[in-house]
Design an enzyme around this catalytic site. Structure first.
Site, PDB file in Angstrom:
ATOM      1  N   ASP A  36       0.824  -1.208   0.000  1.00  0.00           N
ATOM      2  CA  ASP A  36       0.000   0.000   0.000  1.00  0.00           C
ATOM      3  C   ASP A  36       0.863   1.265   0.000  1.00  0.00           C
ATOM      4  OD1 ASP A  36      -2.130  -1.670  -0.048  1.00  0.00           O
ATOM      5  OD2 ASP A  36      -3.079  -0.971   1.800  1.00  0.00           O
ATOM      6  N   ASP A 274     -10.359  35.628 -34.753  1.00  0.00           N
ATOM      7  CA  ASP A 274      -9.751  34.307 -34.897  1.00  0.00           C
ATOM      8  C   ASP A 274     -10.574  33.243 -34.176  1.00  0.00           C
ATOM      9  OD1 ASP A 274      -7.372  32.852 -35.946  1.00  0.00           O
ATOM     10  OD2 ASP A 274      -7.225  32.270 -33.840  1.00  0.00           O
ATOM     11  N   GLY A 409      -7.926  28.204 -36.733  1.00  0.00           N
ATOM     12  CA  GLY A 409      -8.605  29.064 -37.711  1.00  0.00           C
ATOM     13  C   GLY A 409      -8.512  28.677 -39.169  1.00  0.00           C
ATOM     14  N   LEU A 410      -7.637  29.347 -39.875  1.00  0.00           N
ATOM     15  CA  LEU A 410      -7.574  29.179 -41.329  1.00  0.00           C
ATOM     16  C   LEU A 410      -7.126  27.784 -41.731  1.00  0.00           C
ATOM     17  CD1 LEU A 410      -6.192  32.586 -42.573  1.00  0.00           C
ATOM     18  CD2 LEU A 410      -8.462  31.626 -42.949  1.00  0.00           C
TER      19      LEU A 410
END
Lengths: 510, 451
Positions: A36, A274, A409-410
């Site tokens: 443990d 954006d 984005g683009l």
């Protein structure tokens, strides 16, 4: 019996360890078998702590079971007290010790140690890690908090941060600064960083900020009942939630809202052109109840995403999260089985997952980008940089974290326009990071294709050597291949045998 | 290239007094072995019958979440399973049925006992028999215990391999059995060397798939590749096989001694032995030589972890020029590591078992140059200025035999080289003052020991 492959939460004693490890001057004696102790490495490795957790494991073995595990426990308590001289001792049992019913609380009380001894009941076969943390903190507060005069200035306690918490370290700084802006001092942050002496002083504050209900709600409710300390109900993660939080603080304290928002950039970033491409992206939100609730609100109101599914793994928050699902018109998924979550994601096909490390793996498999919003934690969730979730800076961090996995984005348009292009294709993923597309996973064209030999300047891999090369892990195979060929060429060797391969390996060994 | 030091006089560390301690053990339980065993045995599934802690251990211990659908899982015991064992057996059968119907690729199923299943006395042996009958011809069901009350870390592999032995078919063929789960590439190297020595029938345990399982019988001799396989060795002996005692195949010297013991058993011609081993021996020595420069005269302290400690101390002191301060091991099986102990010069404290607090006191007092320890201790010791090597890497990395000897040495040099490189720019580490984020009283990690 329930088959689990991965679990979102550990057992309750790990929650207790998170509280003890966050605190100062507390020692936890855990009745537990060898093994443990693995839980120590969660703190020393994942969180990179430079101290061992203040936990003594009694380490009983099979041969002790027939004889006297109770004496072993008492000896461990005495030794821990002598060695560490804590201000308070907490005692409990892990899952196996629970079965042998030694009653750690009673045994420790009988030792008459000159410090408070706080017994914990951690039902390992019913409850989990968050319960363990919440219960442990509650017991510590209940045993140690003393009636005291309120501070002259208006002060608040920040309740909930623990060891191994998701961004707790930095959220404390952010929330403290929000309070300070309003002229409110912080009395005590607990459990993280507090000592039993400071816990005793909790009632001196005028109110409590309940930063993480998962780990401190029981304590906050008890402090409200016992010392008439109200607590805030809004968790200040996200811009809207932070504003609501400040309004709540203003109402509790009678002070006007004052906040320096000069560093807050998220609203403008979200409004700038954006971000248009973020509009209506379908997101799936999964994690602990608190982070899911805050994330869903940010997703919808601040990022203009569509929440197509949500859920949480901690049943304690099932009711809240179900209600939230209704608000968003989706059915909430309450489960701690990651296969159920995977199925839901597969069915919904979201464009972005806001989840845990578990969902990050699911996303990797399904080729869906994922941002991590919640525990269970991973070494990556303890970045070197300041990286809160709460407050103004938290909102900035969240914007960046969620946008980063997406195709930008683009570029998204280029992918659509040049669908068949070798570089811009559906599976290529975002160009600014390693990608997540299924096609890329495991593909190692550099190394799996052994070139067909042609011409005299080419070194030839003999079949055995080629087979041997394939046994080298893929992530170093390319290097091994290049090194061996360079080694062979340099020596005018034209045929690479297994020996050549290992000659080269020895040559390049460092 | 450095010459190997002469063998120690007498019995080396074989008969030195052993420090035995009892207290908190900072080691994994035997379940951890599943993490490498399930990669090695490609049609096996390991079903732990245990608690949430067991499941949490498996996913935390090695950060193995990279395998989306791993071949291991935990049947988590719940309240109602504790109430009545009859129900627990029914529940287990149901979970196994569900698993096997979903995963037809599973040919071997290991029911793995845990601390809770041992304490409630859930009889997994009978369960395995019952299920083996039910799935006869399709999936073989075996069982072993990886519980922390009975096993330490690598003993899990020992228990697993021991559980396979009774299932091995009987054979009277004269054969060599190589025992221990090695990475495939390393196993192949070993098989090639043994083949080149002219040993005709060489089999391995564990086999990569269930139908490749080796036979065993009175004409079988076996060599262990890992020092923690005492129970598996015992099980093989009960099936009539005979153990070839040898130092373990770490480093050039260890590998040569290991092969030589086998060669003697099979009457391999000395010239052939030289021919086969000369080139890889030279390569291994050359690869180790680079690390020798870094490791020479450095003092090393082993916390108990994998039982590899004694053979590794032998390798590091004899082939890399290190000095051992303490060699801690969870369990000292003199019958297996005796040959390594004999080659280890007296000097180091040999310790068995652990009281971690007291051992940390000893380590800090000794100020070794390198401390081999578990992940729970490494960063706290680094913060106190000690340089550490994670012990777990030694069982997860190919380190056996000639071609890995350089890699093995390099595992120990890397932490030392890193600390030395960081120490070249002390202002980077020991900046002007303690940053605000650090706890009061917490010591800033210091480069003191080696700077």
């Amino acid at each position: 019996m329930k088959l689990a492959v991965w679990t979102y939460e550990g057992p309750p004693h790990v929650g207790a360890m998170r509280v003890a490890t966050g605190m100062e001057g507390v020692h936890f004696v855990l009745h537990a078998p060898q093994g443990d102790t693995y839980a120590d490495l969660l703190f020393t490795m994942i969180e990179r702590r430079d101290h061992r957790p203040p936990v003594t494991f009694t380490t009983f073995q099979a041969r002790d079971l027939g004889s006297d595990t109770a004496t072993l426990f008492k000896d461990a308590c005495n030794a821990a007290y002598e060695r560490y001289k804590p201000e308070a001792l907490i005692v409990g049992a892990s899952c196996t010790a629970e079965l042998i019913q030694d009653d750690p609380g009673g045994l420790a009380a009988a030792l008459d140690l000159p410090i408070p001894v706080i017994p914990l009941e951690l039902p390992s076969y019913q409850r989990k890690e968050n319960f363990g943390a919440d219960e442990t903190f509650f017991q510590i507060v209940k045993h140690l908090a003393k009636p005291c005069e309120k501070t002259a200035n208006i002060t608040a306690n920040i309740l909930g941060p623990t060891g191994l918490g998701f961004r707790h370290r930095d959220d404390i700084v952010e929330v403290t600064s929000l309070l300070n802006d309003m002229g409110i001092d912080v009395n005590v942050v607990a459990p993280m960083g507090s000592s039993p002496t400071e816990i005793a002083q909790l009632p001196a504050a005028h109110f409590n900020v309940l930063l993480y209900p998962e780990t401190a709600e029981a304590a906050a409710r008890w402090l409200e009942r016992t010392f008439d300390q109200p607590f805030t109900k809004t968790v200040p993660i996200g811009v809207g939630a932070t504003r609501d939080f400040l309004a709540e603080v203003a109402e509790i304290t009678g002070k006007p809202v004052q906040s320096d928002e000069s560093r807050l950039r998220q609203p403008w970033y979200s409004a700038s052109v954006d971000s248009t491409y973020l509009t209506g992206k379908r997101v799936f939100v999964f994690g602990d109840g608190t982070h899911v609730k805050t994330a869903a609100r940010i997703a919808k109101e601040e990022m203009c995403f569509e929440v197509c599914g949500l859920g949480c793994y901690n049943r304690e928050f099932a009711r809240d999260v179900r209600a939230l699902g209704k608000d968003y018109g989706v059915e909430a998924l309450i489960t701690d089985d990651y296969l159920d979550v995977e199925q839901a994601i597969e069915r919904l096909q979201p464009e972005l997952i806001l989840g845990t490390q578990m969902e990050r793996h699911i996303g990797k498999r399904l080729g869906i980008p994922c941002a991590v919003i919640s525990a269970p934690v991973h070494v990556q969730d303890f970045p070197a940089r300041y990286s809160p979730q709460a407050g103004w800076e938290g909102a900035n961090v969240i914007f960046d974290t969620w946008v980063h996995p997406l195709v930008m984005g683009l570029e998204e348009h280029l992918l659509t326009m040049f669908r068949e292009d070798f570089e811009f294709h559906d599976d290529a993923g975002a160009s600014h990071h390693g990608g997540h597309a299924p096609r890329e996973i495991g593909a190692t064209p550099d190394v799996t294709e052994i070139p067909t030999p042609s011409g005299s300047d080419v070194v030839v891999w003999l079949q055995d050597a080629e087979k041997e090369l394939k046994k080298i892990p893929f992530f170093v195979r390319g290097k091994a291949k290049r090194n061996t060929e360079a080694f062979a060429t340099e020596r005018g060797v034209t045929e690479i045998s297994i020996d050549t391969l290992y000659e080269a390996k020895a040559h390049f060994a460092r | 290239m450095t010459d190997m030091p002469a063998l120690p006089q007498g019995n080396g560390c074989r008969d030195v007094p052993v420090l035995k301690q009892r207290g908190q053990h900072e080691v994994f339980c035997g379940l951890t072995g599943i993490i490498w065993l399930h990669r090695k045995m490609q049609d096996a599934f390991f079903l732990v019958v245990g608690s949430r802690t067991c499941a949490h251990l498996l996913q935390s211990a090695a950060g193995v979440m990279i395998f989306a659908e791993p071949r291991f899982g935990t049947a988590i015991l719940e309240e109602k399973d504790l109430a009545g064992l009859a129900d627990a057996n029914e529940e287990l059968d149901r979970e196994v049925e569900r698993l096997l119907s979903r995963r037809s690729d599973i040919k071997q199923l290991f029911l793995v006992g845990s601390c809770p299943s041992e304490v409630i006395k859930l009889d997994l042996e009978r369960a395995a028999e019952r299920l083996s009958e039910k799935y006869f011809g399709k999936t073989q069901v075996l069982n072993y215990s990886g519980s922390g009350i009975e096993t330490t870390f690598t003993q899990g592999e020992d228990a697993c391999l021991a559980s396979i032995v009774p299932a091995m078919p009987k054979t009277t063929e004269r054969q060599l059995l190589v025992v221990g789960a090695l990475p495939d590439v390393v196993e192949d190297q070993a098989l090639k060397l043994l083949g080149d020595l002219g040993i005709e029938t060489v089999r391995v345990l564990p086999s990569r798939t269930a139908d490749e399982i080796a036979g065993v019988g009175p004409n079988t001799v076996f060599a262990l590749t890992q020092p923690f396989l005492g129970d598996a060795a015992g099980a093989l002996e009960r099936r009539g096989a005979r153990h070839i005692a040898a130092p373990f195949p770490f480093g050039e010297e260890g590998t040569t001694a290991w092969l030589a013991a086998i060669a003697r058993e099979f009457g391999v011609d000395q010239d052939l032995f030289e021919t086969v081993t000369a080139a890889p021996r030279a390569r291994a020595r050359k690869a180790i030589a680079r690390s020798h420069e870094v490791l020479q005269n450095k003092r090393i302290f082993f916390f108990p972890d994998s039982q590899l400690e004694v053979p590794l101390a032998r390798f590091l002191t004899r082939e890399c020029g290190m000095e051992a301060v303490e060699v801690g091991t969870p369990f000292l099986h003199k019958g297996l590591v005796g040959p390594d102990l004999e080659m280890l010069a007296t000097g180091p404290q040999i310790s068995e078992g652990q009281d971690v607090d007291q051992q940390l006191d000893r380590a800090i007092a000794a100020q070794p140059d390198l401390t081999v320890c578990g992940l729970g201790l490494a960063n706290p010791l680094e913060a106190r200025g000690l340089t550490t090597k994670w012990a777990i890497e030694l069982v997860f990395t190919p380190v056996h035999f000639y071609e890995q000897a350089g890699d093995l040495a390099e595992l120990f040099t890397r932490p030392l080289r890193r600390r030395a490189m960081l120490a070249e720019h002390p202002s980077h580490i020991n900046g002007p003052e303690i940053s605000s984020g650090e706890r009061e009283g917490a010591k800033r990690p210091s480069l003191g020991a080696l700077a």
